[in-house]
Write a protein that holds these residues in place. Structure first.
Motif, PDB file in Angstrom:
ATOM      1  N   PHE A 158      41.850  13.325   3.901  1.00 56.26           N
ATOM      2  CA  PHE A 158      42.594  12.004   4.248  1.00 56.26           C
ATOM      3  C   PHE A 158      43.403  11.770   2.947  1.00 56.26           C
ATOM      4  O   PHE A 158      43.381  10.370   2.492  1.00 56.26           O
ATOM      5  N   ILE A 235      39.546  17.324  11.162  1.00 51.41           N
ATOM      6  CA  ILE A 235      38.431  16.645  11.739  1.00 51.41           C
ATOM      7  C   ILE A 235      37.751  17.527  12.752  1.00 51.41           C
ATOM      8  O   ILE A 235      36.678  17.592  12.911  1.00 51.41           O
ATOM      9  N   TYR A 296      30.562  15.492   1.159  1.00 51.21           N
ATOM     10  CA  TYR A 296      29.641  15.186   2.216  1.00 51.21           C
ATOM     11  C   TYR A 296      28.733  16.576   2.481  1.00 51.21           C
ATOM     12  O   TYR A 296      27.692  16.413   2.942  1.00 51.21           O
ATOM     13  N   SER A 483      27.979   9.529   7.536  1.00 50.82           N
ATOM     14  CA  SER A 483      28.952   9.723   8.461  1.00 50.82           C
ATOM     15  C   SER A 483      29.920   8.539   8.419  1.00 50.82           C
ATOM     16  O   SER A 483      31.122   8.536   8.256  1.00 50.82           O
ATOM     17  N   ILE A 484      29.289   7.323   8.471  1.00 46.10           N
ATOM     18  CA  ILE A 484      30.050   6.055   8.276  1.00 46.10           C
ATOM     19  C   ILE A 484      30.489   6.050   6.906  1.00 46.10           C
ATOM     20  O   ILE A 484      31.707   5.597   6.874  1.00 46.10           O
ATOM     21  N   ILE A 487      33.863   8.010   6.942  1.00 44.47           N
ATOM     22  CA  ILE A 487      34.803   7.537   7.835  1.00 44.47           C
ATOM     23  C   ILE A 487      35.539   6.116   6.710  1.00 44.47           C
ATOM     24  O   ILE A 487      36.637   6.085   6.900  1.00 44.47           O
ATOM     25  N   SER A 488      34.585   5.462   6.240  1.00 45.94           N
ATOM     26  CA  SER A 488      35.090   4.278   5.683  1.00 45.94           C
ATOM     27  C   SER A 488      36.048   4.567   4.264  1.00 45.94           C
ATOM     28  O   SER A 488      37.047   3.952   4.059  1.00 45.94           O
ATOM     29  N   ALA A 490      37.795   7.221   4.258  1.00 48.96           N
ATOM     30  CA  ALA A 490      39.095   7.729   4.716  1.00 48.96           C
ATOM     31  C   ALA A 490      40.025   6.753   5.064  1.00 48.96           C
ATOM     32  O   ALA A 490      41.261   6.578   4.963  1.00 48.96           O
ATOM     33  N   ASN A 491      39.457   5.268   5.414  1.00 56.07           N
ATOM     34  CA  ASN A 491      40.093   4.428   5.842  1.00 56.07           C
ATOM     35  C   ASN A 491      40.768   3.540   4.519  1.00 56.07           C
ATOM     36  O   ASN A 491      41.704   2.900   4.536  1.00 56.07           O
TER      37      ASN A 491
END
Length: 491
Positions: A158, A235, A296, A483-484, A487-488, A490-491
């Protein structure tokens, strides 16, 4: 016929005009090149700087090599300058305003890419230049450039990258050749989309640098290529398989210990993640910054290693044999009584609505057997009390009294018999009954030991099952939170 004749006449007239213009263009070229030298800077006053306007058009991003940190791009380079010695009066040459001649016939600025990363010393292609009557020269040339780019893979896949393309004169300083920008940014109107990178802009800035070797200023123009990686491919091919494999790790706690596959599942998941980790490491540059997906993978592998170690520990608890110590009191209260209800761990035939008095024993049938034996003994006692007494014979039910061969039992039988109420001493005149009593004592002792071992083993198995269920939910929560978190990030 008249229309056809007119068209033929017009065509012949046009060919004559083109032929005449060609003759004037040849004459003009001969006149311009008669005393012209392409080796010198084309200015009338050598103290003045020659202005060169630079415009870069990005056509395509061919490749981004993260490991070697090289960006390969296809550019269109436009340079515009004024040549004081290549002017003419267009009225003398039949109104000819523009001619196109080979670029090697005129003077060209030596503008090169400063951060070039390949060993090819050739510059832009030798295309024609467009020469106007006022001396303005426009040189459009395509070029495939390989430039060095500092790649930051901390947030791969990302990530955003900024690659600089710095153009400037190699030999002329700012007092001789001055570079100006035709636009505030690179031209992206003809950009061909890349499957891996999305171009979000190409701003340009002019810099004037004073190098330590020289006292003269050296101007350059730096185009910053803003790139965003398209992460859909990564992904679906790297991240989602890792997440799904990670959710398999807690399920090793749900497998029955007798299946023999608990440790094998953890080792298999660990090997699968190692393969994905190697795939990521091969494409990333060797640097101190670890990619986000690499972090990760490392966290997941650490979690799976811990789960495998805990599985081995819990299996040792499950297979505790007769030589194991009894379950401690605190473990019975905390794990068997409370945690088993929280995680819905029950024995066969037991559920959450079973009363505490019925579910406390791991062998509920023992209560029923003991009750039946007590009722049977009470009935036998009533029948005995109704029988007439004889002085020559003695009838005793062995309870907590002692009896020998004449009607009593030894004191050792008191603690060894499991169900002493059922044993009856009949009067005997020999010692054969003594051997029978010893056999009964031995059988009762073996049965009692076996029952105690079974109860102890069942308690340890229930402790292991409750711990399995506890760690299963703990590791499920850990995988979900990781996992959360990614993703956070990445944003």
């Amino acid at each position: 016929m008249k229309v056809f004749g007119f068209m033929v006449y017009f065509t012949m007239l046009l060919k004559g005009a083109v032929a005449a213009q060609g003759r004037y263009a040849q004459k003009l070229l001969n006149d311009l090149m008669e005393n012209y030298s392409s080796a010198l800077r084309p200015v009338e006053d050598t103290d003045k700087a020659l202005n060169v306007t630079l415009q870069i058009t990005l056509s395509q991003i061919k490749d981004m090599d993260e490991r070697n940190q090289v960006l390969t791009a296809y550019l269109w380079i436009r340079q515009i300058w004024h040549d004081a010695y290549l002017t003419w009066d267009k009225d003398k040459y039949d109104g000819l305003e523009v001619i196109r001649i080979p670029s090697n016939l005129v003077w060209r600025p030596d503008i090169v890419l400063y951060n070039k990363a390949d060993d090819d010393s050739s510059g832009p292609a030798d295309t024609n230049v467009v020469l106007r009557y006022n001396g303005e020269i426009t040189w459009d040339s395509p070029a495939i450039t390989k430039s060095s780019c500092v790649v930051d893979v901390s947030y791969f896949p990302f990530d955003y990258q900024q690659c600089n393309l710095t153009f400037g004169s190699w030999t002329y300083n700012g007092n001789q050749v001055d570079i100006t920008m035709a636009m505030d940014s690179g031209d992206l109107s003809d950009f061909v989309d890349n499957v891996e990178w999305e171009c979000q802009g190409m701003p340009a800035v002019k810099n004037v640098i004073m190098y330590g070797c020289c006292s003269d200023p050296y101007p350059d123009i730096t185009y910053t290529l803003l790139l965003k990686r398209r992460y859909s491919f990564y992904i679906y091919n790297l991240l989602l398989p890792c997440v799904m494999i990670s959710f398999l790790a807690p399920l090793s706690f749900y497998l029955p210990a007798d299946s023999g596959e608990k440790v094998s599942l953890g080792v298999t998941v660990l090997l699968a993640l190692t393969v994905f980790q190697l795939m990521v490491a091969e494409s990333m540059p060797p640097s101190e910054s670890v990619p986000l997906i690499g972090k990760y993978y490392i966290a997941t592998m650490t979690m799976i290693t811990a789960s495998t170690a805990l599985t081995i520990f819990i299996m040792n608890i499950h297979f505790c044999g007769a030589e194991a110590k009894p379950v401690p009191h605190w473990a019975k209260v905390l794990i068997i009584n409370y945690m088993s209800k929280i995680f819905f761990v029950y024995e066969v035939g037991e559920n959450c609505t079973t009363p505490q008095s019925e579910s406390f024993s791991l062998y509920p049938e023992e209560l029923q057997v003991n009750g039946e034996l007590k009722r049977h003994n009470h009935h036998q006692h009533d029948n005995t009390s109704q029988r007439p007494s004889h002085k020559s014979k003695k009838y005793h039910y062995i309870g907590r009294k002692e009896c020998d061969c004449n009607g009593s039992i030894s004191a050792g039988l008191k603690d060894e018999l499991c169900y002493p109420e059922k044993v009856v001493c009949y009067p005997c005149s020999c010692c054969h009954h003594e051997k029978l009593i010893r056999n009964i004592e031995y059988i009762a002792k073996c049965f009692r030991d076996q029952k105690a071992n079974c109860i102890k083993g069942a308690e340890w198995k229930k402790v292991a099952k409750v711990m399995d269920r506890f760690f299963m939910w703990v590791f499920f929560i850990m995988v979900f939170l990781m996992s959360i978190l990614i993703i956070s990030k990445a944003n």
